[in-house]
Design a protein around this motif. Structure first.
Motif, PDB file in Angstrom:
ATOM      1  N   PHE A 213       7.257   8.150  -8.450  1.00 17.32           N
ATOM      2  CA  PHE A 213       7.030   6.882  -8.679  1.00 17.32           C
ATOM      3  C   PHE A 213       6.345   6.202  -7.580  1.00 17.32           C
ATOM      4  O   PHE A 213       6.442   5.233  -8.105  1.00 17.32           O
ATOM      5  N   HIS A 214       5.630   6.826  -6.929  1.00 19.29           N
ATOM      6  CA  HIS A 214       4.289   5.785  -6.442  1.00 19.29           C
ATOM      7  C   HIS A 214       3.110   6.296  -5.981  1.00 19.29           C
ATOM      8  O   HIS A 214       2.285   5.886  -5.558  1.00 19.29           O
ATOM      9  N   THR A 215       2.771   7.158  -6.677  1.00 22.30           N
ATOM     10  CA  THR A 215       1.630   8.167  -7.257  1.00 22.30           C
ATOM     11  C   THR A 215       1.167   8.099  -8.268  1.00 22.30           C
ATOM     12  O   THR A 215       1.922   8.368  -9.602  1.00 22.30           O
TER      13      THR A 215
ATOM     14  N   LEU B  43       4.873   2.012   1.725  1.00 22.78           N
ATOM     15  CA  LEU B  43       6.232   2.840   1.243  1.00 22.78           C
ATOM     16  C   LEU B  43       6.450   3.322   1.540  1.00 22.78           C
ATOM     17  O   LEU B  43       7.599   4.327   1.739  1.00 22.78           O
ATOM     18  N   ALA B  44       5.372   4.145   2.215  1.00 21.68           N
ATOM     19  CA  ALA B  44       5.708   5.577   2.990  1.00 21.68           C
ATOM     20  C   ALA B  44       5.911   5.520   4.058  1.00 21.68           C
ATOM     21  O   ALA B  44       7.347   6.436   4.301  1.00 21.68           O
ATOM     22  N   LEU B  45       6.058   3.899   4.438  1.00 18.95           N
ATOM     23  CA  LEU B  45       6.583   3.983   6.385  1.00 18.95           C
ATOM     24  C   LEU B  45       8.025   3.777   5.828  1.00 18.95           C
ATOM     25  O   LEU B  45       8.985   3.970   7.045  1.00 18.95           O
TER      26      LEU B  45
ATOM     27  N   THR C 273       1.143  -1.005   0.156  1.00 18.35           N
ATOM     28  CA  THR C 273      -0.271  -0.571   0.009  1.00 18.35           C
ATOM     29  C   THR C 273       0.534   0.974  -0.099  1.00 18.35           C
ATOM     30  O   THR C 273       2.309   1.004   0.117  1.00 18.35           O
ATOM     31  N   ARG C 274       0.427   2.474  -0.109  1.00 20.98           N
ATOM     32  CA  ARG C 274       0.895   3.466  -0.663  1.00 20.98           C
ATOM     33  C   ARG C 274       1.149   3.769   1.270  1.00 20.98           C
ATOM     34  O   ARG C 274       2.112   4.545   1.344  1.00 20.98           O
TER      35      ARG C 274
ATOM     36  N   LEU D  33       1.431  13.384   5.010  1.00 18.80           N
ATOM     37  CA  LEU D  33       1.470  13.054   6.620  1.00 18.80           C
ATOM     38  C   LEU D  33       3.172  12.712   6.533  1.00 18.80           C
ATOM     39  O   LEU D  33       4.125  12.200   7.254  1.00 18.80           O
ATOM     40  N   LEU D  34       4.038  12.315   5.135  1.00 22.37           N
ATOM     41  CA  LEU D  34       5.138  11.957   5.643  1.00 22.37           C
ATOM     42  C   LEU D  34       6.197  12.378   5.434  1.00 22.37           C
ATOM     43  O   LEU D  34       6.583  12.646   5.985  1.00 22.37           O
ATOM     44  N   LEU D  35       5.474  13.549   5.139  1.00 18.98           N
ATOM     45  CA  LEU D  35       6.473  15.210   5.144  1.00 18.98           C
ATOM     46  C   LEU D  35       6.414  15.475   6.581  1.00 18.98           C
ATOM     47  O   LEU D  35       7.052  15.779   7.025  1.00 18.98           O
TER      48      LEU D  35
END
Length: 268
Positions: free
Chosen positions: A71-73, A37-39, A33-34, A92-94
Motif C-alpha cells: 500500500f505504501h511503496t 508510516l513504518a513506525l 514519510t515512509r 528495518l520495519l521487519l
C-alpha cells in the motif's frame, strides 16, 4: 492437542491488524514519510505481541512488511519495491518489528508469571494457615484443597480417596515434582496433553501415602504449567500432614469414604 482459543485469536489478529492499519493509513500516504508510516505499523506489531504471543508478534511483523510494501511503496498495490530507500525501510520495519515483538511478548510472559506466582503463594499460605489454625476438620481441609485443584488444573472433576490403591490398577500419576508418569514412563504433557481418564495425585507425608486425589481433566484443556503443578503437589502434601499419617500404615483408615465434588461419600 487442541490449540487454545487465545492463540488462534492472536494469529488471526496478527494477520488482519497490520492489513487494517495499512488501509487506515492510506489517506496519510502522501503527507507522511515512509519511515513514519513504518513506525506506526511497528506500534501495531507491539500491540499484537503484548496481547498474544511471540509467534503472533513475528507473524504481525511479516504481515506489516507485506502490507507496507503493497500500500505504501511505489508501485502501489504491488509487492514489488522500486526505490532503494523503500527497500531499506521495509527491511528495518521487519527487523525492528521482530525484535520489538519478542521483547513485548517476553515482558507479557514475565508479567503473567509474576502475577501467577503471587496468586500461587497466596493460595498456599491461605491453605497452610487454615491447616495450622485447627479451625477446620481434616475432611474440610480436603474439600478446600479439592476445590483448589479443580481451579488450578482446570479439572472437570476431582475426588479424594483414602484407599491404599485405586480400583482397576495403577493410574497415571502426577508426581510432587510436577512430572506425570503413565505406565512407568514420563508423559510429555506439552506434546501429548492430559491423558484420558483419571489421574492420581498422592497426598504424601513422611514418605507415606495418606490418600490420593483422583482428578479428571477437562477434555481438550491445556495442561497447567510446571509451576502450577508444583503448587498442586504442595497442597496435596498439606492434606497428608493434616491427616496425620500413622507410623505403621499407608493411611489412617483405608476403608474410609472418599470425598467428592458431589457429596462427602464415595464408595471408591
Amino acid at each position: 492437542m487442541r490449540i487454545p482459543p487465545r492463540d488462534v485469536a492472536a494469529v488471526v489478529t496478527a494477520v488482519l491488524a497490520p492489513f487494517l492499519a495499512a488501509l487506515v493509513l492510506l489517506p496519510l500516504r502522501d503527507s507522511l514519510t515512509r519511515t513514519n508510516l513504518a513506525l506506526l505499523l511497528v506500534v501495531v506489531v507491539v500491540a499484537v505481541s503484548a496481547l498474544g504471543n511471540r509467534w503472533a508478534g513475528a507473524l504481525a511483523a511479516l504481515s506489516s512488511v507485506a502490507w507496507f510494501d503493497f500500500f505504501h511503496t511505489e508501485p502501489y498495490e504491488s509487492f514489488h519495491i522500486r526505490d532503494r530507500a523503500d527497500v531499506e525501510t521495509a527491511v528495518l520495519l521487519l527487523v525492528v518489528g521482530l525484535v520489538v515483538s519478542q521483547l513485548a511478548a517476553r515482558a507479557r510472559v514475565l508479567r503473567s508469571v509474576a502475577v501467577t506466582d503471587a496468586e500461587h503463594l497466596e493460595r498456599l499460605y491461605a491453605t497452610f494457615r487454615l491447616a495450622r489454625s485447627g479451625s477446620c476438620s481434616p475432611e474440610e481441609l480436603v474439600e478446600r484443597v479439592r476445590e483448589d485443584l479443580v481451579d488450578l488444573l482446570e479439572l472437570r472433576d476431582c475426588r479424594f480417596s483414602r484407599a491404599a490403591e485405586p480400583d482397576g490398577g495403577p493410574l497415571p500419576r502426577l508426581e510432587m515434582d510436577g512430572a506425570l508418569r503413565a505406565e512407568g514412563w514420563i508423559w510429555d504433557l506439552d506434546l501429548q496433553g492430559w491423558p484420558d481418564g483419571e489421574i492420581e495425585l498422592r497426598a504424601v507425608a513422611r514418605g507415606r501415602i495418606a490418600g490420593r486425589f483422583l482428578m479428571t481433566p477437562t477434555p481438550g484443556a491445556v495442561p497447567a504449567p510446571l509451576e502450577t503443578r508444583l503448587v498442586a503437589g504442595d497442597l496435596a502434601g498439606l492434606v497428608a500432614f493434616a491427616l496425620q499419617v500413622p507410623e505403621g500404615g499407608a493411611s489412617r483408615d483405608p476403608a474410609a469414604p472418599a470425598i467428592t465434588g458431589h457429596s462427602m461419600v464415595d464408595g471408591g
